[in-house]
Write an enzyme that holds these catalytic residues in place. Structure first.
Site, PDB file in Angstrom:
ATOM      1  N   LYS A   1       0.819  -1.213   0.000  1.00  0.00           N
ATOM      2  CA  LYS A   1       0.000   0.000   0.000  1.00  0.00           C
ATOM      3  C   LYS A   1       0.862   1.278   0.000  1.00  0.00           C
ATOM      4  O   LYS A   1       2.082   1.221   0.201  1.00  0.00           O
ATOM      5  CB  LYS A   1      -0.926  -0.041   1.225  1.00  0.00           C
ATOM      6  CG  LYS A   1      -1.945  -1.191   1.170  1.00  0.00           C
ATOM      7  CD  LYS A   1      -2.912  -1.143   2.348  1.00  0.00           C
ATOM      8  CE  LYS A   1      -3.949  -2.261   2.254  1.00  0.00           C
ATOM      9  NZ  LYS A   1      -4.957  -2.191   3.358  1.00  0.00           N
TER      10      LYS A   1
ATOM     11  N   TYR B   1     -12.306  -1.925  -3.798  1.00  0.00           N
ATOM     12  CA  TYR B   1     -12.836  -2.028  -2.430  1.00  0.00           C
ATOM     13  C   TYR B   1     -14.370  -1.920  -2.397  1.00  0.00           C
ATOM     14  O   TYR B   1     -14.937  -1.595  -1.345  1.00  0.00           O
ATOM     15  CB  TYR B   1     -12.202  -0.964  -1.540  1.00  0.00           C
ATOM     16  CG  TYR B   1     -10.841  -1.362  -1.000  1.00  0.00           C
ATOM     17  CD1 TYR B   1     -10.689  -2.494  -0.189  1.00  0.00           C
ATOM     18  CD2 TYR B   1      -9.708  -0.619  -1.297  1.00  0.00           C
ATOM     19  CE1 TYR B   1      -9.448  -2.861   0.313  1.00  0.00           C
ATOM     20  CE2 TYR B   1      -8.454  -0.991  -0.792  1.00  0.00           C
ATOM     21  CZ  TYR B   1      -8.343  -2.106   0.011  1.00  0.00           C
ATOM     22  OH  TYR B   1      -7.115  -2.470   0.509  1.00  0.00           O
TER      23      TYR B   1
ATOM     24  N   ASN C   1      -2.027   0.148   6.755  1.00  0.00           N
ATOM     25  CA  ASN C   1      -1.503  -1.103   7.322  1.00  0.00           C
ATOM     26  C   ASN C   1      -0.653  -1.892   6.325  1.00  0.00           C
ATOM     27  O   ASN C   1      -0.551  -3.115   6.409  1.00  0.00           O
ATOM     28  CB  ASN C   1      -2.638  -1.929   7.933  1.00  0.00           C
ATOM     29  CG  ASN C   1      -3.707  -2.288   6.922  1.00  0.00           C
ATOM     30  OD1 ASN C   1      -3.573  -1.980   5.737  1.00  0.00           O
ATOM     31  ND2 ASN C   1      -4.752  -2.951   7.378  1.00  0.00           N
TER      32      ASN C   1
ATOM     33  N   HIS D   1      -2.294  -5.519   1.502  1.00  0.00           N
ATOM     34  CA  HIS D   1      -3.581  -6.186   1.267  1.00  0.00           C
ATOM     35  C   HIS D   1      -3.311  -7.631   0.884  1.00  0.00           C
ATOM     36  O   HIS D   1      -2.335  -7.915   0.186  1.00  0.00           O
ATOM     37  CB  HIS D   1      -4.333  -5.509   0.110  1.00  0.00           C
ATOM     38  CG  HIS D   1      -5.483  -6.347  -0.401  1.00  0.00           C
ATOM     39  ND1 HIS D   1      -6.726  -6.323   0.193  1.00  0.00           N
ATOM     40  CD2 HIS D   1      -5.549  -7.277  -1.391  1.00  0.00           C
ATOM     41  CE1 HIS D   1      -7.510  -7.196  -0.428  1.00  0.00           C
ATOM     42  NE2 HIS D   1      -6.824  -7.782  -1.397  1.00  0.00           N
TER      43      HIS D   1
ATOM     44  N   GLU E   1      -9.699 -10.474  -7.861  1.00  0.00           N
ATOM     45  CA  GLU E   1      -8.751  -9.381  -7.665  1.00  0.00           C
ATOM     46  C   GLU E   1      -7.568  -9.486  -8.623  1.00  0.00           C
ATOM     47  O   GLU E   1      -7.138  -8.486  -9.204  1.00  0.00           O
ATOM     48  CB  GLU E   1      -8.278  -9.374  -6.209  1.00  0.00           C
ATOM     49  CG  GLU E   1      -9.383  -8.965  -5.235  1.00  0.00           C
ATOM     50  CD  GLU E   1      -9.022  -9.146  -3.768  1.00  0.00           C
ATOM     51  OE1 GLU E   1      -9.892  -8.907  -2.916  1.00  0.00           O
ATOM     52  OE2 GLU E   1      -7.870  -9.535  -3.464  1.00  0.00           O
TER      53      GLU E   1
END
Ligand code: ADP
Ligand code: MG
Length: 140
Positions: A11, A51, A114, A117, A128
């Site tokens: 991320k 998302y 965080n 993913h 995905e």
């Protein structure tokens, strides 16, 4: 022994802090192999589509802001029980709850930023990875 593939994102908090190599070292050490990789700056539409399952959640807008705040590294990982194996090495969503040695415990800044993913099911992994990669880009 079930060899699976899962989808991974490093991320924007990870790319911003120059941690992509350090994070990939942890997941490679766990036995997962990177079989596809590309660096992109996600558009708002791409983040919202990716998302979409969370669109009713209070954090959806902030999450899309964060995911478009800088480049990401998109990856397909392969290995034994790769979906669960990668979730295990990532650690809990909230780094405060993540176990020692996990990526999120070591590197995450917050429950939102965080660092990584990982797909949560075979069905979502397939959806995905197909959203970002074509079959010929998966080089196992
Ligand atoms: P995971 O990434 O562990 O599968 P979720 O699918 O529940 O977690 O959430 C997707 C992402 O949304 C998380 O990785 C995190 O970046 C963000 N997120 C989840 N819960 C929160 C929250 N309570 N507040 C802010 N951001 C959140
Ligand atoms: Mg999830």
């Amino acid at each position: 022994m079930t060899i699976e593939r899962t989808f991974s994102i490093l991320k924007p908090d990870a790319t911003r802090r120059n941690l992509t190599g350090a994070i990939n070292a942890v997941l490679e050490k766990s036995g997962l192999r990177i079989i596809a990789q590309k660096r992109l700056h996600l558009s708002r539409a791409q983040a919202e589509t990716f998302y979409a399952v969370h669109k009713e959640r209070a954090f959806f807008n902030d999450l899309c802001d964060f995911m478009t705040s800088g480049p990401v590294v998109l990856q397909v990982l392969e290995g034994e029980n790769a979906i669960t194996a990668y979730r295990d090495v990532m650690g809990a969503t909230n780094p405060e709850n993540a176990e020692a040695g996990t990526i999120r415990k070591e590197f995450a800044e917050s429950i939102e930023a965080n660092s990584v993913h990982g797909s949560d099911s075979q069905e979502n992994a397939a959806t995905e990875m197909a959203y970002f990669f074509s079959g010929i880009e998966l080089v196992g």
